[in-house]
Design a protein around this motif. Structure first.
Motif, PDB file in Angstrom:
ATOM      1  N   ASP A  40       0.870  -1.164   0.000  1.00 31.05           N
ATOM      2  CA  ASP A  40       0.000   0.000   0.000  1.00 31.05           C
ATOM      3  C   ASP A  40       0.907   1.213   0.000  1.00 31.05           C
ATOM      4  O   ASP A  40       1.930   1.228   0.693  1.00 31.05           O
ATOM      5  N   GLU A  42       1.328   5.640  -0.073  1.00 38.94           N
ATOM      6  CA  GLU A  42       0.722   6.951   0.166  1.00 38.94           C
ATOM      7  C   GLU A  42       0.852   7.853  -1.055  1.00 38.94           C
ATOM      8  O   GLU A  42       0.048   8.746  -1.253  1.00 38.94           O
ATOM      9  N   GLU A 109      -4.505   1.626  -8.691  1.00 38.73           N
ATOM     10  CA  GLU A 109      -5.374   2.046  -7.601  1.00 38.73           C
ATOM     11  C   GLU A 109      -6.386   0.949  -7.317  1.00 38.73           C
ATOM     12  O   GLU A 109      -6.895   0.313  -8.232  1.00 38.73           O
ATOM     13  N   ASN A 113      -6.941   3.618  -3.108  1.00 37.27           N
ATOM     14  CA  ASN A 113      -5.574   3.614  -2.593  1.00 37.27           C
ATOM     15  C   ASN A 113      -4.597   3.176  -3.672  1.00 37.27           C
ATOM     16  O   ASN A 113      -4.903   2.283  -4.467  1.00 37.27           O
ATOM     17  N   THR A 114      -3.407   3.788  -3.665  1.00 32.36           N
ATOM     18  CA  THR A 114      -2.364   3.385  -4.602  1.00 32.36           C
ATOM     19  C   THR A 114      -1.714   2.106  -4.099  1.00 32.36           C
ATOM     20  O   THR A 114      -1.430   1.966  -2.912  1.00 32.36           O
ATOM     21  N   LYS A 115      -1.497   1.180  -5.012  1.00 36.02           N
ATOM     22  CA  LYS A 115      -0.854  -0.101  -4.697  1.00 36.02           C
ATOM     23  C   LYS A 115       0.348  -0.290  -5.617  1.00 36.02           C
ATOM     24  O   LYS A 115       0.340   0.165  -6.755  1.00 36.02           O
TER      25      LYS A 115
END
Length: 155
Positions: A40, A42, A109, A113-115
């Motif tokens: 995960d 930020e 995403e 959330n960005t992965k």
């Protein structure tokens, strides 16, 4: 759970319990197994891609090969290589040259959330058991952990 890890070929944290800094198998067949490192993040995909590119371009043992969109732009794919692994991979036979010391990284995403997803280096020994590939995996893990820690702000 975010777990420190990394790989040779491109593409980054396995959710689940940790074992030697890497994830253990996931229960669901729909989720990645321990051949993937998933984190995960930020940062945005654009910021992560830039950080990975800059890391590879500025470190002597790394090269940046490619960045491109997949799945209609839903995935930003990156390819970086950790050059010191090359001799171990070639030692396993020229036929394994397709597994050159590169990280296959996908940025995407999920639920807002960005992965980051990446092949774990041990995929090489799963595909081709060989002592020199075992050495390559042992050397790749800390190198890719350094890359991930740098771009994700780890220790």
């Amino acid at each position: 759970m975010n777990i420190p890890a990394h790989f040779p070929a491109l593409a980054l944290c396995i959710a689940g319990a940790a074992a030697v800094g890497l994830g253990t198998p996931i229960a669901s067949a729909d989720e990645p197994d321990d051949h993937f490192i998933i984190r995960d993040c930020e940062q945005s995909r654009e910021d992560l891609a830039r950080a990975i590119r800059e890391f590879a371009e500025n470190e002597e043992d790394w090269i940046f090969l490619a960045e491109f969109d997949l799945a209609g732009g839903d995935i930003t794919a990156l390819k970086v290589c950790y050059l010191p692994l090359g001799p171990d991979i070639v030692d396993a036979g020229l036929h394994v040259g397709a597994m050159m010391p590169c990280g296959q990284i996908g940025l995407y995403e999920e639920n807002g959330n960005t992965k980051l997803s990446m092949l774990h280096p041990k995929f090489m020994t799963t595909l081709q058991p060989h002592p020199s590939l075992e050495r390559a995996v042992e050397r790749a893990e800390p190198a890719f952990e350094t890359l991930l820690d740098h771009v994700l702000g780890g220790p």
